[in-house]
Design an enzyme around this catalytic site. Structure first.
Site, PDB file in Angstrom:
ATOM      1  N   LYS A 153       0.854  -1.190   0.000  1.00 45.30           N
ATOM      2  CA  LYS A 153       0.000   0.000   0.000  1.00 45.30           C
ATOM      3  C   LYS A 153       0.879   1.225   0.000  1.00 45.30           C
ATOM      4  CE  LYS A 153      -4.428   0.965   0.298  1.00 45.30           C
ATOM      5  NZ  LYS A 153      -5.530   0.082  -0.105  1.00 45.30           N
TER       6      LYS A 153
HETATM    7  N1  GLU Z   1      -7.138   0.304  -3.238  1.00 43.31           N
HETATM    8  C1  GLU Z   1      -7.937  -0.859  -3.491  1.00 43.31           C
HETATM    9  C2  GLU Z   1      -8.019  -1.741  -2.264  1.00 43.31           C
HETATM   10  O1  GLU Z   1      -7.863  -1.313  -1.157  1.00 43.31           O
HETATM   11  C3  GLU Z   1      -7.503  -1.587  -4.751  1.00 43.31           C
HETATM   12  C4  GLU Z   1      -6.140  -2.174  -4.732  1.00 43.31           C
HETATM   13  C5  GLU Z   1      -5.691  -2.713  -6.106  1.00 43.31           C
HETATM   14  O2  GLU Z   1      -6.492  -2.751  -7.016  1.00 43.31           O
HETATM   15  O3  GLU Z   1      -4.532  -3.074  -6.194  1.00 43.31           O
HETATM   16  O4  GLU Z   1      -8.321  -2.908  -2.359  1.00 43.31           O
END
Ligand code: GLU
Length: 473
Positions: free
Chosen positions: A111
Site C-alpha cells: 500500500k
Molecule cells: N485500493 C484498493 C483496495 O484497497 C484496490 C487495490 C488494487 O487494485 O490493487 O483494495
C-alpha cells in the site's frame, strides 16, 4: 494516532485467526515464528521530495509499504490524503495480503500513500506532484510491472494512474510491460472496462452471495432476499456510489440513508442515487438535496437493515458500536470497524461481512487488468465472433428441429458473445461467490470461527502460511 489503532486492529484480527486455526488444526499448528513473520510488514519506504510550485519549494512525504512478498508483484492502492501515516499504510498493506490470498489473486500485499489534501491543489499541480512521486517510487522499484503495482485508493483514481503509468513509461521506454506498472488506468490508456465500478460491484456481489446462504441470513434475523432491504450508506465516493447504485437499480434494495461530510440524505422510499451523485458533483456536497438533514456520524446509528461504511477506517468504534441498529454491516471501506467495536457488535449478534472479502472486487479486477496488459489483448477479442456463430447455429438447429421460433430475448442472450465488461463482471461474480462459499463453510463448520471476519482471516492466513512453507521459509 488513528493509524496505530488501525494497525493494532488488523494485528488483533490476525492473532484471533491464528488462535482459531491452531485450535482447529491441532496437529498442524502455525508456529509463532511463522505467524510473526506473516504479520509484520516486510518493509516500508518513506520518501520525501520537493516540488517547485507557486514560486516556492514544497516538500511532500509519501510511503510505500510492502507487507508480504510470498507472491510478486505486490499489489495495493496509493491514497492521497492529509492524514496518511506509516502505521495506516502498513495496516492497509497487510489487509491487501489477506485480501489477495482470500480471493485467490496471486499477488502479495502493499500500500502507498502521500500526505496531501488533493482539494488544495489544481489539476496541473497535482499532476506534477504525482509524476515526481512516481519518479521516487520508480527509482526504488516500488512501482514495477513485475514487482510492485499500485492502484487507486482514497483520493486517487484513473487520472492519477494514467499520470503514473505515463511517467513510468518515460523512465523505461523500452519496457514492454510498462503499462502493467499500475492498474485502475483509463480504458483508453491500458485500463480495463469495469475497473472503476469494480469495488462497488464486488460489494453488490458479496451481498448477493450472503443472501444466497439462508443459514447465514437467518443469523441476522433479516428476511430472505435483498429486495426491499433498507440500506444506510456512509460515503458516496467511487465505492459507495457504485454499491448503492447497483443495489438500488438491480437488486431492488432501498437506499434510505446516505451519509456525507455535510450531512445525511434520508428517504424511506429509496434515494435516487444517480441524481444524488450529480448533485454532489455540482455542489460539492449533499446540502440542498431533497431529504437533506444536517447531521454528523450519529447517522451511522440510524435504523436500517444493512449498513455500508464505504469511506474511511475506524468510523465504528467502541463509542458508537453499542448504538448501531442494523443487524448486518458490510465493510466496503478498509477497516471501518475497530477490533473493539467488532467484539461489541459480535456480542450483540450483529453480522459483519468483512473488508478483506467485501471490498476485494477492486483488486480482483486489477488482476484482470494486469493480465490484459501483459497479454496485450482485450478479453473476448479472439472468441467473441466464433461464439456468436456457434450459438447462432445451435439456435437455428433447434428451430428447424422443433419448427418453432426460439424466443427472441433468450436468443439474444445466447448469441451475444461476451464483451470485455461482461467477462470482467462474470469473472468478478464468480470470484466473489466462490470466496463467500469458502468463508461461510469455515464459519458454519469450524467450531472455532466465531464470525465471518475470523473465518475469512483463517482462510487467508492459512493460504499465506502454506505458500511460505512451500518455499521452505
Ligand atoms: N485500493 C484498493 C483496495 O484497497 C484496490 C487495490 C488494487 O487494485 O490493487 O483494495
Amino acid at each position: 494516532m488513528a493509524g496505530d489503532e488501525f494497525l493494532k486492529s488488523i494485528e488483533s484480527n490476525f492473532q484471533n485467526a491464528v488462535r482459531c486455526l491452531n485450535a482447529t488444526y491441532e496437529d498442524d499448528r502455525l508456529g509463532e515464528d511463522l505467524a510473526t513473520k506473516i504479520m509484520v510488514a516486510n518493509s516500508t519506504y518513506v520518501v520525501r521530495f520537493g516540488v517547485r510550485l507557486r514560486g516556492q519549494l514544497f516538500t511532500f512525504t509519501g510511503y510505500r509499504s510492502v507487507h508480504s512478498e510470498h507472491f510478486e508483484p505486490v499489489k495495493g492502492g496509493i491514497r492521497f490524503a492529509p492524514d496518511v501515516n506509516q502505521a495506516e499504510v502498513e495496516a492497509l498493506a497487510a489487509l491487501m495480503s489477506y485480501k489477495c490470498a482470500l480471493v485467490e489473486v496471486p499477488f502479495g500485499g502493499a500500500k502507498g500513500g502521500l500526505i496531501i489534501d488533493p482539494r488544495e491543489w489544481s489539476e496541473m499541480e497535482l499532476e506534477r506532484i504525482t509524476r515526481r512521486f512516481t519518479q521516487e517510487l520508480a527509482k526504488r522499484d516500488l512501482i514495477h510491472p513485475s514487482q510492485n503495482v499500485p492502484a487507486p485508493d482514497v483520493g486517487t483514481g484513473e487520472r492519477e494512474m494514467a499520470w503514473m503509468a505515463d511517467e513510468y513509461r518515460r523512465l523505461h521506454p523500452a519496457e514492454l510491460n510498462a503499462w502493467a506498472c499500475v492498474t485502475g488506468k483509463p480504458v483508453g490508456k491500458g485500463g480495463i472496462s469495469g475497473r472503476t465500478e469494480a469495488t462497488g460491484r464486488g460489494v453488490e456481489y458479496a451481498l448477493r452471495a450472503f443472501f444466497d446462504h439462508p443459514r447465514d441470513v437467518a443469523k441476522t434475523g433479516l428476511t430472505p432476499g435483498l429486495k426491499g432491504k433498507r440500506v444506510n450508506v456512509q460515503g458516496l465516493g467511487n465505492v459507495g456510489y457504485h454499491a448503492a447504485l447497483f443495489l438500488s437499480t438491480e437488486d431492488g434494495a432501498l437506499i434510505t440513508h446516505v451519509l456525507e461530510r455535510d450531512g445525511t440524505v434520508v428517504d424511506e422510499t429509496g434515494i435516487d442515487i444517480r441524481a444524488l451523485r450529480s448533485h454532489i458533483m455540482e455542489n460539492g456536497g449533499v446540502t440542498g438535496f431533497p431529504g437533506h438533514v444536517a447531521s454528523g456520524m450519529e447517522m451511522l446509528e440510524a435504523d436500517a437493515d444493512i449498513l455500508i461504511p464505504a469511506a474511511m477506517e475506524l468510523v465504528i468504534t467502541a463509542d458508537n458500536a453499542p448504538n448501531i441498529k442494523t443487524p448486518l454491516i458490510i465493510e466496503a471501506a478498509n477497516g471501518p470497524v475497530s477490533a473493539e467495536a467488532d467484539a461489541i457488535l459480535r456480542e450483540r449478534g450483529v453480522v459483519i461481512i468483512p473488508d478483506l472479502y467485501a471490498n476485494a472486487g477492486g483488486v480482483t479486477v486489477s488482476y484482470f487488468e494486469w493480465i490484459k496488459n501483459l497479454s496485450r489483448i482485450r478479453f473476448g477479442r479472439m472468441q467473441r465472433r466464433a461464439e456468436e456463430t456457434r450459438f447462432g447455429a445451435l439456435i437455428e438447429g433447434i428451430e428447424s428441429m422443433t419448427g418453432k421460433p426460439f424466443p427472441d430475448e433468450l436468443a439474444r442472450r445466447a448469441v451475444d458473445g461476451g464483451t470485455e465488461i461482461d467477462l470482467v463482471r462474470s469473472g468478478l461474480e464468480d470470484t466473489m461467490r466462490n470466496s463467500y462459499r469458502v468463508i461461510s463453510d469455515v464459519w458454519n463448520r469450524e467450531e472455532a470461527a466465531p464470525d465471518l471476519r475470523t473465518a475469512a482471516m483463517m482462510v487467508a492466513v492459512q493460504r499465506i502460511a502454506q505458500s511460505y512453507q512451500s518455499l521452505g521459509i
